[in-house]
Design a protein around this motif. Sequence first.
Motif, PDB file in Angstrom:
ATOM      1  N   ASP A  56       0.864  -1.172   0.000  1.00 31.29           N
ATOM      2  CA  ASP A  56       0.000   0.000   0.000  1.00 31.29           C
ATOM      3  C   ASP A  56       0.904   1.227   0.000  1.00 31.29           C
ATOM      4  OD1 ASP A  56      -2.246   1.570   0.057  1.00 31.29           O
ATOM      5  OD2 ASP A  56      -2.865   1.004   2.090  1.00 31.29           O
ATOM      6  N   ARG A  57       0.350   2.376  -0.330  1.00 31.25           N
ATOM      7  CA  ARG A  57       1.135   3.609  -0.364  1.00 31.25           C
ATOM      8  C   ARG A  57       0.568   4.620   0.613  1.00 31.25           C
ATOM      9  NH1 ARG A  57       2.235   4.964  -6.765  1.00 31.25           N
ATOM     10  NH2 ARG A  57       3.224   2.975  -7.328  1.00 31.25           N
ATOM     11  N   PRO A  58       1.419   5.426   1.230  1.00 32.89           N
ATOM     12  CA  PRO A  58       0.908   6.453   2.146  1.00 32.89           C
ATOM     13  C   PRO A  58       0.187   7.550   1.385  1.00 32.89           C
ATOM     14  CG  PRO A  58       3.258   6.745   1.813  1.00 32.89           C
ATOM     15  CD  PRO A  58       2.888   5.463   1.115  1.00 32.89           C
ATOM     16  N   SER A  59      -0.800   8.148   2.028  1.00 33.60           N
ATOM     17  CA  SER A  59      -1.471   9.318   1.456  1.00 33.60           C
ATOM     18  C   SER A  59      -0.555  10.528   1.524  1.00 33.60           C
ATOM     19  CB  SER A  59      -2.770   9.599   2.215  1.00 33.60           C
ATOM     20  OG  SER A  59      -3.611   8.458   2.213  1.00 33.60           O
ATOM     21  N   SER A  60       0.322  10.538   2.514  1.00 37.29           N
ATOM     22  CA  SER A  60       1.339  11.580   2.647  1.00 37.29           C
ATOM     23  C   SER A  60       2.505  11.013   3.430  1.00 37.29           C
ATOM     24  CB  SER A  60       0.769  12.816   3.360  1.00 37.29           C
ATOM     25  OG  SER A  60       0.275  12.474   4.647  1.00 37.29           O
ATOM     26  N   GLY A  61       3.652  11.688   3.368  1.00 39.14           N
ATOM     27  CA  GLY A  61       4.846  11.196   4.036  1.00 39.14           C
ATOM     28  C   GLY A  61       5.618  10.227   3.149  1.00 39.14           C
ATOM     29  N   SER A  62       6.656   9.623   3.717  1.00 41.60           N
ATOM     30  CA  SER A  62       7.519   8.742   2.933  1.00 41.60           C
ATOM     31  C   SER A  62       7.812   7.449   3.688  1.00 41.60           C
ATOM     32  CB  SER A  62       8.840   9.448   2.603  1.00 41.60           C
ATOM     33  OG  SER A  62       9.576   9.718   3.782  1.00 41.60           O
ATOM     34  N   VAL A  63       8.109   6.404   2.893  1.00 44.50           N
ATOM     35  CA  VAL A  63       8.468   5.095   3.442  1.00 44.50           C
ATOM     36  C   VAL A  63       9.704   4.606   2.699  1.00 44.50           C
ATOM     37  CG1 VAL A  63       7.729   2.735   3.915  1.00 44.50           C
ATOM     38  CG2 VAL A  63       6.035   4.588   3.906  1.00 44.50           C
ATOM     39  N   THR A  64      10.805   4.443   3.429  1.00 46.13           N
ATOM     40  CA  THR A  64      12.060   3.972   2.852  1.00 46.13           C
ATOM     41  C   THR A  64      12.427   2.642   3.486  1.00 46.13           C
ATOM     42  OG1 THR A  64      12.820   6.254   2.539  1.00 46.13           O
ATOM     43  CG2 THR A  64      14.496   4.532   2.448  1.00 46.13           C
ATOM     44  N   VAL A  65      12.723   1.643   2.666  1.00 46.05           N
ATOM     45  CA  VAL A  65      13.110   0.318   3.149  1.00 46.05           C
ATOM     46  C   VAL A  65      14.408  -0.080   2.471  1.00 46.05           C
ATOM     47  CG1 VAL A  65      12.474  -2.111   3.341  1.00 46.05           C
ATOM     48  CG2 VAL A  65      10.718  -0.344   3.571  1.00 46.05           C
ATOM     49  N   ASP A  66      15.423  -0.370   3.275  1.00 46.60           N
ATOM     50  CA  ASP A  66      16.729  -0.782   2.762  1.00 46.60           C
ATOM     51  C   ASP A  66      17.251   0.211   1.721  1.00 46.60           C
ATOM     52  OD1 ASP A  66      18.914  -2.513   2.870  1.00 46.60           O
ATOM     53  OD2 ASP A  66      18.175  -3.771   1.242  1.00 46.60           O
ATOM     54  N   GLY A  67      17.037   1.492   1.994  1.00 46.00           N
ATOM     55  CA  GLY A  67      17.554   2.552   1.137  1.00 46.00           C
ATOM     56  C   GLY A  67      16.710   2.893  -0.071  1.00 46.00           C
ATOM     57  N   VAL A  68      15.546   2.258  -0.218  1.00 50.51           N
ATOM     58  CA  VAL A  68      14.686   2.479  -1.387  1.00 50.51           C
ATOM     59  C   VAL A  68      13.360   3.102  -0.941  1.00 50.51           C
ATOM     60  CG1 VAL A  68      13.423   1.368  -3.261  1.00 50.51           C
ATOM     61  CG2 VAL A  68      15.730   0.581  -2.670  1.00 50.51           C
ATOM     62  N   ARG A  69      12.927   4.161  -1.621  1.00 44.22           N
ATOM     63  CA  ARG A  69      11.627   4.774  -1.361  1.00 44.22           C
ATOM     64  C   ARG A  69      10.539   3.873  -1.946  1.00 44.22           C
ATOM     65  NH1 ARG A  69      10.908  10.412  -0.751  1.00 44.22           N
ATOM     66  NH2 ARG A  69       8.700   9.907  -1.004  1.00 44.22           N
ATOM     67  N   VAL A  70      10.045   2.967  -1.127  1.00 48.91           N
ATOM     68  CA  VAL A  70       9.062   2.009  -1.630  1.00 48.91           C
ATOM     69  C   VAL A  70       7.743   2.679  -1.975  1.00 48.91           C
ATOM     70  CG1 VAL A  70      10.087   0.023  -0.464  1.00 48.91           C
ATOM     71  CG2 VAL A  70       8.356   1.367   0.727  1.00 48.91           C
ATOM     72  N   ASP A  71       7.470   3.842  -1.364  1.00 50.69           N
ATOM     73  CA  ASP A  71       6.221   4.544  -1.678  1.00 50.69           C
ATOM     74  C   ASP A  71       6.236   5.132  -3.078  1.00 50.69           C
ATOM     75  OD1 ASP A  71       6.895   7.805  -0.965  1.00 50.69           O
ATOM     76  OD2 ASP A  71       8.188   6.275  -0.100  1.00 50.69           O
ATOM     77  N   GLN A  72       7.402   5.185  -3.717  1.00 44.65           N
ATOM     78  CA  GLN A  72       7.514   5.743  -5.058  1.00 44.65           C
ATOM     79  C   GLN A  72       7.615   4.662  -6.143  1.00 44.65           C
ATOM     80  OE1 GLN A  72      10.912   8.394  -4.777  1.00 44.65           O
ATOM     81  NE2 GLN A  72       9.636  10.095  -4.071  1.00 44.65           N
ATOM     82  N   LEU A  73       7.594   3.404  -5.746  1.00 44.25           N
ATOM     83  CA  LEU A  73       7.714   2.315  -6.714  1.00 44.25           C
ATOM     84  C   LEU A  73       6.368   2.008  -7.360  1.00 44.25           C
ATOM     85  CD1 LEU A  73       9.964  -0.218  -4.742  1.00 44.25           C
ATOM     86  CD2 LEU A  73      10.680   1.398  -6.510  1.00 44.25           C
ATOM     87  N   GLY A  74       6.386   1.674  -8.651  1.00 41.04           N
ATOM     88  CA  GLY A  74       5.196   1.180  -9.318  1.00 41.04           C
ATOM     89  C   GLY A  74       4.892  -0.238  -8.874  1.00 41.04           C
ATOM     90  N   GLU A  75       3.765  -0.770  -9.312  1.00 38.94           N
ATOM     91  CA  GLU A  75       3.331  -2.083  -8.858  1.00 38.94           C
ATOM     92  C   GLU A  75       4.335  -3.177  -9.201  1.00 38.94           C
ATOM     93  OE1 GLU A  75      -0.540  -5.046  -9.401  1.00 38.94           O
ATOM     94  OE2 GLU A  75      -0.741  -2.884  -9.779  1.00 38.94           O
ATOM     95  N   ALA A  76       4.831  -3.201 -10.420  1.00 39.97           N
ATOM     96  CA  ALA A  76       5.772  -4.244 -10.838  1.00 39.97           C
ATOM     97  C   ALA A  76       7.103  -4.102 -10.104  1.00 39.97           C
ATOM     98  CB  ALA A  76       5.989  -4.192 -12.349  1.00 39.97           C
ATOM     99  N   ALA A  77       7.593  -2.872  -9.988  1.00 42.51           N
ATOM    100  CA  ALA A  77       8.860  -2.637  -9.293  1.00 42.51           C
ATOM    101  C   ALA A  77       8.738  -2.978  -7.817  1.00 42.51           C
ATOM    102  CB  ALA A  77       9.292  -1.186  -9.473  1.00 42.51           C
ATOM    103  N   SER A  78       7.579  -2.698  -7.243  1.00 44.63           N
ATOM    104  CA  SER A  78       7.344  -3.029  -5.837  1.00 44.63           C
ATOM    105  C   SER A  78       7.374  -4.534  -5.621  1.00 44.63           C
ATOM    106  CB  SER A  78       5.998  -2.449  -5.385  1.00 44.63           C
ATOM    107  OG  SER A  78       5.766  -2.716  -4.025  1.00 44.63           O
ATOM    108  N   ALA A  79       6.767  -5.288  -6.540  1.00 47.25           N
ATOM    109  CA  ALA A  79       6.777  -6.754  -6.431  1.00 47.25           C
ATOM    110  C   ALA A  79       8.198  -7.298  -6.536  1.00 47.25           C
ATOM    111  CB  ALA A  79       5.890  -7.357  -7.508  1.00 47.25           C
ATOM    112  N   ARG A  80       8.983  -6.741  -7.466  1.00 42.29           N
ATOM    113  CA  ARG A  80      10.385  -7.174  -7.598  1.00 42.29           C
ATOM    114  C   ARG A  80      11.171  -6.857  -6.335  1.00 42.29           C
ATOM    115  NH1 ARG A  80       9.656  -5.103 -12.887  1.00 42.29           N
ATOM    116  NH2 ARG A  80      10.648  -3.126 -12.297  1.00 42.29           N
TER     117      ARG A  80
END
Length: 230
Positions: A56-80
Motif C-alpha cells: 500500500d502507499r501512504p497518502s502523505s509522508g515517505s516510506v524507505t526500506v533498505d535505502g529504497v523509497r518504496v512509496d515511489q515504486l510502481g506495482e511491478a517494481a514493488s513486487a520485484r
Amino acid sequence: MTTPVIELSGASRRYDQGRAALDEVSLTVRAGESVAILGPSGSGKSTLLNLIAGLDRPSSGSVTVDGVRVDQLGEAASARFRRARIGMVFQFFNLLDDLTVADNVVLPAELAGMARGEARRRAAELLDVLGIARHARAHPGRLSGGERQRVAVARALMNRPALLLADEPTGALDSAAGEDVKALFNELHADGQTIVTVTHDLTLAQACATRTVTIADGRIARDVTRAVAR
C-alpha cells in the motif's frame, strides 16, 4: 549507529474521507533489531505493515526500506523489490498445497531468476538449518502447524532479505507450535536478521522482541527498547 532498514517519515494513510488509518507516523528500525508492533484491532498495525511491504502507499509522508523509497515504486517494481529484499511470513502460512515443501521454498528464488541448481542448494540449506529437511519431499498438508510455519519462514528467507516481516505468525498455532516459532524467531534474530512482527501475542513480543512499538488510533502511543527475556 547501524544503518536504518526502515524509515517512515510523517507517513499517513487515509481511505476515502474517513479517519486516518495511520496518522503522521515516523519510525526508524535499524539493522539487527527485532521489533514487535502491538495494538488492538483497527489500530493501524496492518496498515503500517502494508506500507513497509510496499503493498500500500501512504497518502502523505515517505516510506524507505533498505535505502529504497518504496512509496515511489510502481506495482511491478514493488513486487520485484519484495521478492529481493523483504521476506514475509503470514498467519495462515500461504503455502501451495500442490507443491512439495522444497518446491514451496524454492519458488521465490525461481521468480527472482536464481539459477535452479543454486536455488535447490539454498533451499536444502534452509530446510536443514530450520530442522525440517526430512520433510523436503512432503506436501504441506501433511505437516503440523509449527512445521508449516517453519517452511513459510524458509521460503521468506530464500532470497536473503534485508527485512523479515511477520503478520501474526503464531495466530493460527496451538501453544506448543507457538513456542516452536518463538524459539525460531529468537534464533533468526541472534543470527542478525532484522525482524518486524505484527502480533496480538504479548508472549511472542516479550520473548522475541528487543523493542515494542504500540499503535493506537493510527499513531505510535509507545516505543520501548528492552532486553529480550530468555
